[in-house]
Write an enzyme that holds these catalytic residues in place. Sequence first.
Site, mmCIF file in Angstrom:
data_model
loop_
_atom_site.group_PDB
_atom_site.id
_atom_site.type_symbol
_atom_site.label_atom_id
_atom_site.label_comp_id
_atom_site.label_asym_id
_atom_site.label_seq_id
_atom_site.Cartn_x
_atom_site.Cartn_y
_atom_site.Cartn_z
ATOM 1 N N HIS A 1 6.025 -12.103 6.203
ATOM 2 C CA HIS A 1 5.800 -11.725 4.801
ATOM 3 C C HIS A 1 7.140 -11.382 4.165
ATOM 4 O O HIS A 1 8.073 -10.946 4.843
ATOM 5 C CB HIS A 1 4.843 -10.535 4.687
ATOM 6 C CG HIS A 1 5.241 -9.368 5.536
ATOM 7 N ND1 HIS A 1 5.018 -9.346 6.893
ATOM 8 C CD2 HIS A 1 5.870 -8.210 5.231
ATOM 9 C CE1 HIS A 1 5.480 -8.207 7.381
ATOM 10 N NE2 HIS A 1 6.016 -7.507 6.402
ATOM 11 N N ILE B 1 0.827 -1.214 0.000
ATOM 12 C CA ILE B 1 0.000 0.000 0.000
ATOM 13 C C ILE B 1 0.864 1.268 0.000
ATOM 14 O O ILE B 1 0.419 2.332 -0.418
ATOM 15 C CB ILE B 1 -0.953 -0.024 1.223
ATOM 16 C CG1 ILE B 1 -2.166 0.843 0.995
ATOM 17 C CG2 ILE B 1 -0.244 0.366 2.502
ATOM 18 C CD1 ILE B 1 -3.272 0.652 2.034
ATOM 19 N N GLY C 1 12.878 -4.227 11.811
ATOM 20 C CA GLY C 1 11.948 -3.244 11.248
ATOM 21 C C GLY C 1 10.598 -3.815 10.884
ATOM 22 O O GLY C 1 9.845 -3.204 10.115
ATOM 23 N N GLN C 2 10.257 -4.978 11.446
ATOM 24 C CA GLN C 2 8.959 -5.591 11.131
ATOM 25 C C GLN C 2 7.843 -4.779 11.785
ATOM 26 O O GLN C 2 7.903 -4.479 12.981
ATOM 27 C CB GLN C 2 8.946 -7.037 11.653
ATOM 28 C CG GLN C 2 7.664 -7.788 11.324
ATOM 29 C CD GLN C 2 7.741 -9.264 11.732
ATOM 30 O OE1 GLN C 2 8.733 -9.710 12.336
ATOM 31 N NE2 GLN C 2 6.707 -10.023 11.419
ATOM 32 N N ASN D 1 11.710 -8.260 6.821
ATOM 33 C CA ASN D 1 11.946 -7.501 8.041
ATOM 34 C C ASN D 1 11.452 -8.371 9.183
ATOM 35 O O ASN D 1 10.268 -8.697 9.247
ATOM 36 C CB ASN D 1 11.183 -6.180 8.005
ATOM 37 C CG ASN D 1 11.678 -5.274 6.896
ATOM 38 O OD1 ASN D 1 12.869 -5.223 6.611
ATOM 39 N ND2 ASN D 1 10.763 -4.564 6.262
HETATM 40 P P1 5GP Z 1 7.047 -4.768 7.423
HETATM 41 O O1 5GP Z 1 7.494 -3.409 7.845
HETATM 42 O O2 5GP Z 1 6.273 -5.456 8.512
HETATM 43 O O3 5GP Z 1 8.134 -5.606 6.851
HETATM 44 O O4 5GP Z 1 6.086 -4.512 6.187
HETATM 45 C C1 5GP Z 1 4.730 -4.267 6.263
HETATM 46 C C2 5GP Z 1 4.338 -3.725 4.919
HETATM 47 O O5 5GP Z 1 2.937 -3.834 4.791
HETATM 48 C C3 5GP Z 1 4.691 -2.256 4.729
HETATM 49 O O6 5GP Z 1 5.537 -2.121 3.588
HETATM 50 C C4 5GP Z 1 3.345 -1.576 4.539
HETATM 51 O O7 5GP Z 1 3.374 -0.530 3.594
HETATM 52 C C5 5GP Z 1 2.466 -2.712 4.099
HETATM 53 N N1 5GP Z 1 1.069 -2.551 4.490
HETATM 54 C C6 5GP Z 1 0.612 -2.176 5.715
HETATM 55 N N2 5GP Z 1 -0.736 -2.161 5.733
HETATM 56 C C7 5GP Z 1 -1.134 -2.552 4.501
HETATM 57 C C8 5GP Z 1 -2.428 -2.725 3.900
HETATM 58 O O8 5GP Z 1 -3.474 -2.539 4.506
HETATM 59 N N3 5GP Z 1 -2.440 -3.112 2.588
HETATM 60 C C9 5GP Z 1 -1.302 -3.341 1.877
HETATM 61 N N4 5GP Z 1 -1.451 -3.711 0.609
HETATM 62 N N5 5GP Z 1 -0.073 -3.193 2.414
HETATM 63 C C10 5GP Z 1 0.017 -2.802 3.700
#
Ligand code: 5GP
Length: 113
Positions: free
Chosen positions: A99, A30, A92-93, A86
Amino acid sequence: MKSIFEKIIDRELSAEIIYEDGLVISIKDINPISPQHFLVIPKKKYKNIQAVSNNDIHIFSHLFSVIQKIVIQENLNEKGYRVVINNGEYGGQTIDHLHIHIIGGRALRWPPG
Ligand code: 5GP
């Protein structure tokens, strides 16, 4: 409580889905950090890498076989891309549902911050 990704998997939240099979879903991030930024998410919720039990260890090979398909589908194969997990606070998770990021569409610098 369901994670954001479980809500997307259950169609309670919308997302741009680019790939789906019985075990995995892949969506557009997103808040993309590059022209092409996808997330590859196991449908079963694992908090992080270390939460995947030995019984479920096959999920990692499946995730990577899905990445192989997506990079062809999205034309990232030739120029290259980066695959990132992450993991945990220092990693940085921000979403506690394992994922993998596929980041592409521009040259990326190294090392990351
Ligand atoms: P993390 O920081 O945990 O590795 O990554 C989480 C990712 O999920 C971030 O890049 C963030 O932009 C994405 N994200 C968070 N909420 C949503 C959502 O509601 N929809 C989508 N498509 N991506 C999301």
